[in-house]
Design a protein around this motif. Structure first.
Motif, PDB file in Angstrom:
ATOM      1  N   ASP A 280       0.774  -1.262  -0.041  1.00  0.00           N
ATOM      2  CA  ASP A 280       0.143   0.122  -0.068  1.00  0.00           C
ATOM      3  C   ASP A 280       1.101   1.159  -0.006  1.00  0.00           C
ATOM      4  O   ASP A 280       2.008   1.255   0.519  1.00  0.00           O
ATOM      5  N   ALA A 281       0.302   2.202  -0.521  1.00  0.00           N
ATOM      6  CA  ALA A 281       1.296   3.462  -0.685  1.00  0.00           C
ATOM      7  C   ALA A 281       1.735   4.126   0.493  1.00  0.00           C
ATOM      8  O   ALA A 281       2.866   4.538   0.728  1.00  0.00           O
ATOM      9  N   ALA A 282       0.704   4.274   1.466  1.00  0.00           N
ATOM     10  CA  ALA A 282       1.045   4.744   2.866  1.00  0.00           C
ATOM     11  C   ALA A 282       2.286   3.973   3.349  1.00  0.00           C
ATOM     12  O   ALA A 282       3.179   4.396   3.967  1.00  0.00           O
ATOM     13  N   VAL A 283       2.242   2.486   3.385  1.00  0.00           N
ATOM     14  CA  VAL A 283       3.094   1.714   3.924  1.00  0.00           C
ATOM     15  C   VAL A 283       4.612   1.833   3.099  1.00  0.00           C
ATOM     16  O   VAL A 283       5.611   1.951   3.635  1.00  0.00           O
ATOM     17  N   LEU A 284       4.424   2.075   1.894  1.00  0.00           N
ATOM     18  CA  LEU A 284       5.536   2.345   1.330  1.00  0.00           C
ATOM     19  C   LEU A 284       6.453   3.561   1.558  1.00  0.00           C
ATOM     20  O   LEU A 284       7.550   3.772   1.644  1.00  0.00           O
ATOM     21  N   VAL A 285       5.494   4.640   1.848  1.00  0.00           N
ATOM     22  CA  VAL A 285       5.944   6.052   2.226  1.00  0.00           C
ATOM     23  C   VAL A 285       6.675   5.951   3.677  1.00  0.00           C
ATOM     24  O   VAL A 285       7.766   6.423   4.109  1.00  0.00           O
ATOM     25  N   ALA A 286       6.357   4.775   4.392  1.00  0.00           N
ATOM     26  CA  ALA A 286       6.846   4.736   5.938  1.00  0.00           C
ATOM     27  C   ALA A 286       7.896   3.951   5.742  1.00  0.00           C
ATOM     28  O   ALA A 286       9.041   4.389   6.365  1.00  0.00           O
ATOM     29  N   GLN A 287       7.989   2.739   4.842  1.00  0.00           N
ATOM     30  CA  GLN A 287       9.365   2.277   4.269  1.00  0.00           C
ATOM     31  C   GLN A 287      10.422   3.107   4.028  1.00  0.00           C
ATOM     32  O   GLN A 287      11.770   3.028   4.478  1.00  0.00           O
ATOM     33  N   ALA A 288      10.085   4.044   3.015  1.00  0.00           N
ATOM     34  CA  ALA A 288      11.063   5.016   2.368  1.00  0.00           C
ATOM     35  C   ALA A 288      11.680   5.969   3.457  1.00  0.00           C
ATOM     36  O   ALA A 288      12.443   6.195   3.498  1.00  0.00           O
ATOM     37  N   ARG A 289      10.719   6.436   4.420  1.00  0.00           N
ATOM     38  CA  ARG A 289      11.081   7.524   5.383  1.00  0.00           C
ATOM     39  C   ARG A 289      12.145   6.593   6.597  1.00  0.00           C
ATOM     40  O   ARG A 289      12.982   7.432   6.962  1.00  0.00           O
TER      41      ARG A 289
END
Length: 212
Positions: A185-194
């Protein structure tokens, strides 16, 4: 100047991740460098994805370098104003594209790109690359007609070559390459990238603290 590139095959969610990180990093002064196609108003204004000759690809690389200079001009004009530069497809995209082309047709495109791009003073070379890894089957399912079925961008061999380029880049150690699962999910991807971004910045601060 800290710079981070978002890379990966088409339909991986690179631009979506950029938007998410820009929102997530709102407390910082973040410069955004738009994707090549977005900067010129659409992919139809870019050189042909598959050149007919080395000479044509050399002209294409010159065009992309001109776009590179223009899309990043606001960053260079006020470099000290930014905490971070977020690049939607970096100069590594061009190298990976040529590597992928050679994976399909072996015409020497990558050698050509290697002889032109690294020696240029124009590109912004990222210190961190966030590579969005997307299986070919998922790419095909997400495409939904964005690219024609015979487009090089949905060609399995080409995308395998692009992925191989970034695997080799990761093996060098510089820039740092973080592999992210683009199927989440996009939100999970953002969290992983952060997380990857914070680790990279922290590692750099520790190195400076040791005087290295």
């Amino acid at each position: 100047m800290l710079s981070v590139a978002i890379e990966g095959p088409c339909c991986a969610g690179k631009t979506t991740l950029c938007r998410g990180l820009l929102s997530e990093l709102g407390q910082l002064a973040v410069a955004h460098v738009a994707d090549y196609a977005d900067h010129v108003g659409g992919g139809r204004f870019l050189p042909a994805a598959v050149p007919s000759s080395l000479a044509e690809e050399e002209r294409s690389l010159a065009t992309f370098l001109a776009i590179e200079a223009d899309r990043a001009s606001h960053v260079r004009a006020s470099a000290s104003a930014w905490d971070l530069v977020l690049i939607d497809r970096s100069i590594h995209t061009l190298l990976a594209h040529c590597f992928g082309l050679d994976h399909v047709m072996a015409q020497g495109y990558f050698r050509l790109a290697e002889g032109i791009l690294p020696s240029s003073a124009i590109p912004l070379w990222p210190g961190l690359v966030l590579y969005l890894d997307l299986p070919q089957a998922v790419l095909a399912a997400r495409n939904r007609g964005k690219f024609e079925r015979d487009s090089i961008y949905v060609n399995a061999a080409f995308n395998e070559g692009v992925r191989s380029y970034f695997q080799a880049l990761a093996g060098r150690g510089r820039p740092r390459v973080a592999w992210l699962d683009a199927t989440v999910d996009a939100a999970v991807l953002v969290a992983q990238a952060r997380v990857q971004l914070d680790e990279w910045v922290g590692a750099g601060q520790r190195s400076m603290g040791r005087g290295t």
